[in-house]
Enzyme design. Structure first.
Site, PDB file in Angstrom:
ATOM      1  CB  THR A 141       5.505  -1.097  -3.544  1.00  0.00           C
ATOM      2  OG1 THR A 141       4.676  -0.550  -4.566  1.00  0.00           O
ATOM      3  CG2 THR A 141       6.750  -0.235  -3.370  1.00  0.00           C
ATOM      4  CE  LYS A 164       5.587   2.508  -6.073  1.00  0.00           C
ATOM      5  NZ  LYS A 164       4.332   3.037  -6.505  1.00  0.00           N
ATOM      6  CE  LYS A 176       5.186  -1.341   0.836  1.00  0.00           C
ATOM      7  NZ  LYS A 176       4.220  -2.084   0.049  1.00  0.00           N
TER       8      LYS A 176
HETATM    9  P1  NAD Z   1      -4.344  -3.863   0.301  1.00  0.00           P
HETATM   10  O1  NAD Z   1      -3.939  -4.018   1.725  1.00  0.00           O
HETATM   11  O2  NAD Z   1      -5.632  -3.210  -0.008  1.00  0.00           O
HETATM   12  O3  NAD Z   1      -4.335  -5.311  -0.424  1.00  0.00           O
HETATM   13  C1  NAD Z   1      -3.432  -6.333  -0.137  1.00  0.00           C
HETATM   14  C2  NAD Z   1      -4.235  -7.632  -0.061  1.00  0.00           C
HETATM   15  O4  NAD Z   1      -3.325  -8.725   0.124  1.00  0.00           O
HETATM   16  C3  NAD Z   1      -5.219  -7.684   1.129  1.00  0.00           C
HETATM   17  O5  NAD Z   1      -6.533  -7.823   0.640  1.00  0.00           O
HETATM   18  C4  NAD Z   1      -4.754  -8.879   1.963  1.00  0.00           C
HETATM   19  O6  NAD Z   1      -5.823  -9.624   2.529  1.00  0.00           O
HETATM   20  C5  NAD Z   1      -4.011  -9.710   0.910  1.00  0.00           C
HETATM   21  N1  NAD Z   1      -3.047 -10.624   1.503  1.00  0.00           N
HETATM   22  C6  NAD Z   1      -2.149 -10.369   2.510  1.00  0.00           C
HETATM   23  N2  NAD Z   1      -1.418 -11.472   2.757  1.00  0.00           N
HETATM   24  C7  NAD Z   1      -1.845 -12.433   1.894  1.00  0.00           C
HETATM   25  C8  NAD Z   1      -1.470 -13.773   1.654  1.00  0.00           C
HETATM   26  N3  NAD Z   1      -0.494 -14.378   2.359  1.00  0.00           N
HETATM   27  N4  NAD Z   1      -2.127 -14.475   0.680  1.00  0.00           N
HETATM   28  C9  NAD Z   1      -3.106 -13.883  -0.031  1.00  0.00           C
HETATM   29  N5  NAD Z   1      -3.514 -12.609   0.148  1.00  0.00           N
HETATM   30  C10 NAD Z   1      -2.887 -11.892   1.098  1.00  0.00           C
HETATM   31  O7  NAD Z   1      -3.125  -3.094  -0.411  1.00  0.00           O
HETATM   32  P2  NAD Z   1      -3.154  -2.318  -1.815  1.00  0.00           P
HETATM   33  O8  NAD Z   1      -3.466  -0.887  -1.588  1.00  0.00           O
HETATM   34  O9  NAD Z   1      -3.958  -3.121  -2.790  1.00  0.00           O
HETATM   35  O10 NAD Z   1      -1.604  -2.380  -2.214  1.00  0.00           O
HETATM   36  C11 NAD Z   1      -1.003  -3.564  -2.706  1.00  0.00           C
HETATM   37  C12 NAD Z   1       0.423  -3.248  -3.113  1.00  0.00           C
HETATM   38  O11 NAD Z   1       0.432  -2.210  -4.089  1.00  0.00           O
HETATM   39  C13 NAD Z   1       1.304  -2.755  -1.956  1.00  0.00           C
HETATM   40  O12 NAD Z   1       2.578  -3.323  -2.078  1.00  0.00           O
HETATM   41  C14 NAD Z   1       1.322  -1.248  -2.147  1.00  0.00           C
HETATM   42  O13 NAD Z   1       2.485  -0.635  -1.613  1.00  0.00           O
HETATM   43  C15 NAD Z   1       1.279  -1.148  -3.657  1.00  0.00           C
HETATM   44  N6  NAD Z   1       0.721   0.116  -4.175  1.00  0.00           N
HETATM   45  C16 NAD Z   1      -0.428   0.612  -3.648  1.00  0.00           C
HETATM   46  C17 NAD Z   1      -0.945   1.815  -4.156  1.00  0.00           C
HETATM   47  C18 NAD Z   1      -2.216   2.395  -3.597  1.00  0.00           C
HETATM   48  O14 NAD Z   1      -2.526   3.563  -3.899  1.00  0.00           O
HETATM   49  N7  NAD Z   1      -2.991   1.657  -2.823  1.00  0.00           N
HETATM   50  C19 NAD Z   1      -0.277   2.480  -5.189  1.00  0.00           C
HETATM   51  C20 NAD Z   1       0.880   1.913  -5.738  1.00  0.00           C
HETATM   52  C21 NAD Z   1       1.371   0.720  -5.210  1.00  0.00           C
END
Ligand code: NAD
Length: 290
Positions: A87, A162, A237
């Site tokens: 997102t 979204k 966010k």
């Molecule tokens: P998260 O923080 O658990 O996972 C993100 C991952 O990206 C981390 O493991 C981090 O180490 C990795 N990362 C960061 N920078 C990096 C880079 N340069 N190279 C490689 N890896 C890198 O977050 P999440 O909960 O999995 O969410 C991911 C996305 O999905 C976000 O944009 C969030 O807004 C969206 N989202 C999350 C949810 C939810 O319920 N968690 C629901 C809908 C959408």
């Protein structure tokens, strides 16, 4: 298909595992985490991207998506596809699309709804922006990771859909919590309130499916001490992304603005961080002093 998956956190890891279980060759990379055993460990984003047919990003925000995308787009095979499921802000999605075009890579922005539970069970909803023929080409991947995907039009429109959806969600959750608080003070029983509203014109997903009042309606985070679920931090966010987009296109969104202010206070001043976004109900009652 040979799929590179970058960002294997709460959402990315189960999504990638579902693709691997469906028989695709998955190479994963995360800046901090080891890849799950169902995937092959990539050495770096760049090496993983070099020979992938599709590269999927699931990263925290637009700045990180842009930096990873700008790094790997020049080394991806011409005609391969990048799908950003993170997102992020609409402007960043459009910028990535522009750089992808210049590198002859097809780009889709495809944020998701459904949270970690949906990612694990393969029941996410994808909102997809980009070229329709590319969407059709990779729709089978969305069908593995999710139960539904909607093509929303030009690049950036997935993110637009979204943040519009989540602005409605944030606003209706606050309104639902306020109404429960008012009903309490008026002496109206919560179950009666739910029975009326959930079948009347005040009904919404926030009331009917995700009721913020403990012990009322279907099972929800309110029945689990408001553990997420969908964390208030993520709601904040998304509400901020909606306001950023609204400012960029001069859209008038006073309720969206009010929702940002409320979640900002809750998360950043009143210890709401880490709680589900429906925990606005006990917070509001506390402010009321009732
Ligand atoms: P998260 O923080 O658990 O996972 C993100 C991952 O990206 C981390 O493991 C981090 O180490 C990795 N990362 C960061 N920078 C990096 C880079 N340069 N190279 C490689 N890896 C890198 O977050 P999440 O909960 O999995 O969410 C991911 C996305 O999905 C976000 O944009 C969030 O807004 C969206 N989202 C999350 C949810 C939810 O319920 N968690 C629901 C809908 C959408």
């Amino acid at each position: 298909m040979k799929i590179g998956f970058i960002g294997l956190g709460n959402m990315g890891a189960p999504m990638a595992i579902n693709l691997a279980k469906a028989g695709h060759e998955l190479i994963g990379y995360d800046a901090k985490l080891d890849v799950p055993k169902e995937l092959t460990q990539g050495v770096s984003s760049k090496t993983l991207a070099k020979d992938a047919d599709v590269v999927i990003l699931m990263l925290p925000n637009g700045e990180i998506s842009k930096s990873v995308a700008f790094d790997i787009l020049p080394v991806m095979q011409k005609g391969s596809v990048m799908i950003d499921c993170s997102t992020i802000d609409v402007a960043s999605a459009k910028k990535i699309n522009q750089i992808a075009d210049e590198n002859l890579i097809d780009f889709l922005d495809a944020p998701v709804s459904g949270g970690v539970v949906g990612a694990c069970s393969g029941s996410l909803t994808f909102m997809v922006g980009g070229k329709e023929d590319i969407y059709t080409k990779v729709a089978h991947l969305f069908n593995i990771m999710g139960q539904k995907s909607v093509f929303c039009g030009a690049a950036g429109n997935g993110q637009s859909a979204k943040i519009c959806n989540n602005m409605i969600l944030g606003v209706t959750m606050i309104a639902t919590c306020e109404a429960f608080s008012l009903a309490d003070n008026l002496g109206l029983d919560r179950q009666a309130m739910y029975d009326v509203v959930s079948t009347s014109s005040g009904s919404s997903w926030s009331m009917n499916t995700y009721c913020p009042a403990k012990g009322i309606g279907p099972q929800s985070p309110s029945d689990n001490d408001y553990l997420p679920g969908f964390a208030s931090d993520l709601m904040l966010k998304d509400l901020r992304l909606a306001q950023q987009a609204a400012n960029e296109v001069q859209a008038n969104t006073p309720m969206g603005k009010a929702a940002v202010d409320i979640y900002e206070t809750f998360v950043e001043k009143d210890n709401g961080s880490g709680l589900d976004f429906s925990a606005i109900l006990p917070w509001i009652k506390n402010i009321n002093g009732s």
